[in-house]
Design a protein around this motif. Structure first.
Motif, short mmCIF file in Angstrom:
data_model
loop_
_atom_site.label_atom_id
_atom_site.label_comp_id
_atom_site.label_asym_id
_atom_site.label_seq_id
_atom_site.Cartn_x
_atom_site.Cartn_y
_atom_site.Cartn_z
N SER A 70 0.77 -1.21 0.21
CA SER A 70 -0.01 0.03 -0.06
C SER A 70 0.89 1.20 -0.02
N HIS A 71 0.36 2.48 -0.64
CA HIS A 71 1.11 3.40 -0.29
C HIS A 71 0.64 4.29 0.83
N LYS A 72 -0.50 3.85 1.52
CA LYS A 72 -0.45 4.60 2.80
C LYS A 72 -1.15 3.69 3.89
N VAL A 73 -0.89 3.81 5.07
CA VAL A 73 -1.38 3.09 6.01
C VAL A 73 -1.84 3.89 7.18
N ASN A 74 -3.15 3.77 7.81
CA ASN A 74 -3.65 4.67 8.57
C ASN A 74 -4.20 3.84 9.82
N GLY A 75 -3.99 4.39 11.06
CA GLY A 75 -4.59 4.07 12.14
C GLY A 75 -6.31 4.87 12.27
N VAL A 76 -6.89 4.44 13.34
CA VAL A 76 -8.15 4.84 13.20
C VAL A 76 -8.52 5.93 14.60
N PHE B 84 2.89 6.39 6.97
CA PHE B 84 1.90 6.02 8.18
C PHE B 84 1.19 7.47 8.61
N THR B 85 -0.11 7.33 8.69
CA THR B 85 -0.92 8.60 9.00
C THR B 85 -2.10 7.84 9.76
N ASN B 86 -2.69 9.13 10.24
CA ASN B 86 -3.99 8.87 11.18
C ASN B 86 -5.12 9.43 10.77
N VAL B 87 -6.26 8.53 10.49
CA VAL B 87 -7.67 9.37 10.22
C VAL B 87 -8.54 9.11 11.24
N THR B 88 -8.83 9.83 12.16
CA THR B 88 -9.54 9.30 13.22
C THR B 88 -11.18 9.23 12.73
N ASN B 89 -11.76 8.14 13.16
CA ASN B 89 -12.96 7.49 13.01
C ASN B 89 -13.98 8.57 13.24
N GLY B 90 -15.52 8.66 12.24
CA GLY B 90 -16.24 9.20 12.97
C GLY B 90 -17.58 8.32 12.52
N ILE C 104 -14.47 1.44 28.65
CA ILE C 104 -13.42 1.38 29.73
C ILE C 104 -12.36 0.09 29.20
N SER C 105 -12.14 0.24 28.11
CA SER C 105 -11.17 -0.95 27.60
C SER C 105 -9.67 -0.63 28.26
N THR C 106 -8.98 -1.46 28.52
CA THR C 106 -7.55 -1.45 28.98
C THR C 106 -6.97 -0.45 27.96
N ALA C 107 -6.32 0.59 28.64
CA ALA C 107 -5.47 1.59 27.76
C ALA C 107 -4.73 0.92 26.68
N GLY C 108 -4.89 1.34 25.49
CA GLY C 108 -4.07 0.82 24.49
C GLY C 108 -4.53 -0.41 23.54
N THR C 109 -5.78 -0.82 23.99
CA THR C 109 -6.32 -2.14 23.30
C THR C 109 -7.54 -1.59 22.33
N GLU C 110 -8.41 -0.52 22.84
CA GLU C 110 -9.49 -0.25 21.81
C GLU C 110 -9.02 0.81 20.64
N ALA C 111 -8.70 0.48 19.49
CA ALA C 111 -8.32 1.21 18.66
C ALA C 111 -9.11 2.65 18.49
N SER C 112 -10.13 2.65 18.38
CA SER C 112 -10.92 3.84 18.54
C SER C 112 -12.20 3.72 19.37
N PHE D 26 -16.39 14.64 14.98
CA PHE D 26 -16.62 13.15 14.72
C PHE D 26 -17.65 12.85 13.96
N SER D 27 -17.98 13.63 12.80
CA SER D 27 -18.66 13.09 11.64
C SER D 27 -17.81 12.49 10.79
N SER D 28 -18.42 11.23 10.42
CA SER D 28 -17.62 10.75 9.15
C SER D 28 -17.64 11.28 8.04
N ASP D 29 -18.12 12.58 8.00
CA ASP D 29 -18.08 13.28 6.64
C ASP D 29 -16.66 13.86 6.70
N ARG D 30 -16.26 14.37 8.00
CA ARG D 30 -14.94 14.79 8.20
C ARG D 30 -13.81 13.77 7.96
N CYS D 31 -14.17 12.71 8.37
CA CYS D 31 -13.38 11.57 8.26
C CYS D 31 -13.21 11.22 6.55
#
Ligand code: Z15
Length: 833
Positions: free
Chosen positions: A446-452, A477-483, A668-676, A810-815
């Motif tokens: 892939s040319h880009k990899v993103n987390g959520v 590597f980049t971030n696109v926060t979910n919406g 209330i996930s253990t910190a670092g486990t719930e991606a978004s 947090f709109s998926s439109d922004r995302c």
């Protein structure tokens, strides 16, 4: 071209192009016509389901007209399109969404009333389209809504499972799975029996060398299964753009083969072949965040990737462009690693079928794909055994080896002194059996990899993809926060709140630009606004209380604090922490004086969610919740102070009732486990506050809404490794309040305690991997802060209104706009009207 109507006849054609209804009378005419003709029913034989069916068909007609025009326009304009490949699309219901998106819900309400029905009852007849497990599948559905609403030329590609996620029944406190056969009546899909792709499995590869030394690989033998396209229209909100979701169904290849079998009397075995082929798209794997490595799952993945790629390549080839143009015309987004086979499949098409040389093909492939990672949990990272791969997809394995060879040679040149890196980053894990690491293949192709979410995108760079950041540089590597889509999760789920906001903002523009919500902060001190806001929340709680009464028989007080945790049941999401907290509260209440009890805010703890059928610990948690509920709900001494509810069969349409009705929801996930997490966004958007850990999107939610408006607790992600280590190698001491909870369980207070011993032992004896004990005191303390805050209703409403006002991000439109700009490089296409 030969199929189009000749020029002289087009006037006649156009004269009869159907016109969409626009008045209640026209809507009624269409609905009654469909009921009487399409459905062959009469006014003596028309129940709510038939009326749903007629209404759906009337709305479907409207969608089809826009859909056809959108597709024609996209073909004619031929600009870059995005293809969203997802094994899951958790769509929920379509009718209400279609009514709102085309702006005809009022018309339908009036028309249905005149026909003698209530629109809520009609909408409620629809079976959810539940082709997904949880967050990942629902995200794909929100993305489709935003892509269409923003006029992006986009297609979704998925599988048409005959059975979606199972229906959950709770019997004697245990989860029982019932198959979800949802296709009995599905007016939203169109079978395209003319769009069929042959998909090959198994077989052998042979190599040939031609005169100038070029080798060609031929994959032959094996078996062929056919992929049939089923198309689903995806209407945008207040736009004519109606995109396409194409779902593939498997069927046996018809031809010579069965013809011979029929004629030679092997009727039974011919039918068996057919069933085996249909098995590929028969059922959605019901695991969320878990890879089980089953052969049929790999078959599903290849079947779907190969059919989709064939379709995409065929569409591109019709334009007669040069191959180098492919990445300028096509962006393919991989929703997790599930569609990673699309990478070697495109490479195979280009080199084996289209005759490109390796490097040219690989240049095209690696510019086309983007990969979204949704988890760092090791048990969720997909790996396939090399022997299985070799057997099912021999040519693809060769191509993967070649991709790997080129990649490792490159790494070796770049980092000559770090030979040990090669083993770490190799696509092939040198275990026995050897495994293909799909996430590495996805990164490399892939040319880009993103987390959520921000934390998650940082984590993938420092953990699972650390070496790859050094190899490719950080920009890959980049971030696109979910919406989430505000159309479904505000306007549809909470029409009164949407209307209140619209009354202050002078219309519904905020549903297309959610950042406009900030303007309601001006009303945070407005007496009437506050009153109305509270009344809406209360009415939504009354509605949920009715649902609880109907489905569980338990009466809950709508004035109590509604504390909700609805999501898949998983140890990392820590429903066990919540239920232990409930037990702690129960023990505290039992020990309280009458005076103390008076000060306590009554609470209803509401749980919902499915456990994967083979996930015993998750099923134990469900059982414990139900057992605790049984005891507490029957305890007269406690009364309204505490009720515990487990809502059966949590799904999208139930989420639409639940999200508007929470006071507090738990993330209330253990910190670092719930991606978004995305339900955190849904609750906040509906004026519910949240209790949460510093994990996933909770962190950005806090940044947006302000620390005063969220209840954060618990250890931080950066401390998790050390804590886990100390549990195993240091002196481990259980939190004393949690120890008291365990004593209560062990005293058989909630039935036979041996049923819960694995759950308790995981914490007291096996390292407490999810840090339940470490976070327990902080969790209970924060719950007390919530009690206190809830007692001050004025402050609570201020927090709730402020939260809603600040959720615009947090709109998926922004995302989707971020994906379009940073990853896909695509532009919207204005609809032709
Ligand atoms: C799934 O629902 C998610 C991640 C996965 O790897 C799989 Cl297999 C299923 C979820 C995440 O757990 C959740 O945190 C995230 O919000 C969601 O995907 C959408 O990105």
């Amino acid at each position: 071209v030969e199929a189009s109507i000749p020029e002289p006849q087009r006037a006649a054609w156009k004269k009869f192009t159907p016109k969409p209804f626009s008045t209640p009378e026209e809507f009624e005419r269409e609905t009654v016509r469909h009921i009487e003709t399409t459905l062959a029913r009469s006014l003596y034989n028309c129940d709510e389901f038939a009326t749903y069916a007629g209404t759906a068909l009337a709305f479907r007609d409207r969608l089809i007209l826009d859909w056809n025009r959108t597709q024609q326009n996209q073909t004619f304009t031929d600009q870059k399109r995005v293809y969203y490949l997802s094994l899951e699309f958790l769509m929920g219901r379509a009718l209400d969404n279609a009514m709102l998106n085309v702006g005809m819900k009022d018309v339908a309400t009036k028309g249905l009333t005149e026909l003698g029905f209530r629109i809520e009852d009609i909408v409620d007849q629809e079976h959810d389209a539940a082709l997904g497990n949880g967050g990942l599948g629902r995200l794909a559905a929100c993305f489709l809504d935003s892509l269409a609403s923003l006029n992006y030329p986009a297609w979704g590609y998925g599988l048409r499972y005959r059975y979606g996620i199972f229906k959950q029944e709770i019997i004697d406190g245990y989860q029982v799975e019932v198959p979800d056969y949802w296709l009995d009546f599905n007016p939203w899909e169109f079978a395209r029996h003319d769009i069929i792709v042959d998909i090959q499995f198994y077989g052998n590869v042979s190599k040939y060398q031609d005169d100038d030394g070029k080798t060609t690989s031929v994959w032959d033998g094996g078996e062929i299964v056919q992929a049939v396209a089923y198309d689903v229209p995806i209407p945008g909100y207040q736009t004519a753009t109606t995109n396409n979701l194409r779902l593939w169904a498997s069927k046996a290849a018809s031809g010579e083969f069965d013809f011979q079998k029929f004629n030679s009397g092997e009727y039974e075995s011919s039918v068996a072949d057919q069933q085996r082929a249909e098995t590929i798209s028969a059922v959605l794997y019901p695991n969320d965040n878990l890879d089980r490595g089953k052969e049929l799952r790999l078959k599903q993945q290849y079947f779907w990737c190969a059919a989709s790629l064939f379709d995409i390549v065929r569409r591109f080839k019709k334009t007669k462009r040069a191959w180098k143009d492919f990445p300028n015309q096509v962006a393919i987004q991989l929703n997790d690693t599930h569609p990673t086979l699309a990478i070697p499949e495109l490479q195979r098409i280009l080199i084996d079928q289209e005759g490109l040389d390796w490097d040219e093909a690989w240049g095209i492939v690696s510019k086309t794909f983007g990969y979204t990672n949704h988890t760092v949990l090791p048990e969720a990272l997909e790996k396939w055994s090399v022997p299985l791969f070799q057997h099912l997809l021999p040519r693809h394995l060769q191509i993967i080896y070649d991709i790997n060879l080129n990649f490792l040679q490159y790494v070796e040149r770049r980092f000559p002194k770090e030979r040990e890196m090669l083993g770490r980053v190799s696509i092939i894990e040198e275990s026995s059996p050897k495994m293909v690491r799909m996430a590495y293949l996805a990164v490399i192709g892939s040319h880009k990899v993103n987390g959520v979410a921000e934390l998650h995108s940082d984590l993938i760079k420092t953990t699972i993809f650390k070496d790859f950041v050094r190899i490719y540089g950080p920009d890959k590597f980049t971030n696109v926060t979910n919406g989430i889509t505000p159309r479904r999760w505000l306007h549809q789920a909470n029409p009164r709140l949407s209307e209140l906001i619209a009354s202050k903002l002078g219309g519904y523009d905020f549903l297309k630009d959610l950042t406009l919500l900030h303007k309601i902060e001006a009303y945070v001190d407005d007496k009437d606004f506050r009153k109305e806001f509270r009344e809406i929340k209360y009415a939504n709680k009354v509605r949920l209380a009715k649902h609880i009464k109907q489905t569980t028989g338990v009466t809950v007080n709508p004035a109590a604090l509604f504390d909700v945790q609805v999501k898949r049941i998983h140890e990392y999401k820590r429903q066990q922490l919540n239920i232990f907290g409930v037990i702690h509260r129960y023990l505290a209440i039992k020990a309280m004086s009458a005076e103390e009890r008076k000060k306590l805010a009554p609470r209803v703890s509401i749980f919902g969610g499915k456990a994967a059928p083979g996930y015993w610990m998750a099923k134990t948690v469900i059982h414990l919740i139900n057992q605790v509920g049984k005891v507490i709900n029957a305890d007269k001494d406690v009364g309204d102070l505490l009720k515990v509810i487990f809502l059966e069969d949590y799904n999208v349409s139930k989420a639409e009732i639940i999200a508007p009705a929470s006071d507090i929801s738990e993330h209330i996930s253990t910190a670092g486990t719930e991606a978004s997490g995305t339900s955190n966004m849904k609750f906040c958007l509906n004026g519910g506050l949240i209790i949460g850990t510093c994990d996933g999107a909770n962190i950005e939610i806090t940044r947006e809404i302000g620390e005063n408006n969220i209840f954060l607790f618990g250890n931080l992600a950066e401390d998790v490794d050390d804590l886990r280590h100390s549990h195993l190698y240091g002196t481990y001491s259980l939190d004393p309040s949690l120890a008291a909870v365990f004593e209560a369980i062990q005293s058989n207070l909630f039935g036979d305690a041996t049923a819960f011993s694995a759950l308790v032992n995981g914490i007291v004896a096996h390292g407490d991997y999810y840090l339940v004990s470490d976070d327990f005191a902080s969790y209970c303390k924060t719950q007390e802060l919530i009690d206190e805050a809830y007692r001050n209703q004025e402050e609570w409403v201020t927090k709730a209104i402020t939260t809603v006002a600040r959720m615009g991000f947090f709109s998926s439109d922004r995302c989707i706009d971020e994906y379009a700009e940073v990853i896909w490089n695509i532009e919207p296409l204005a609809p032709k009207v």
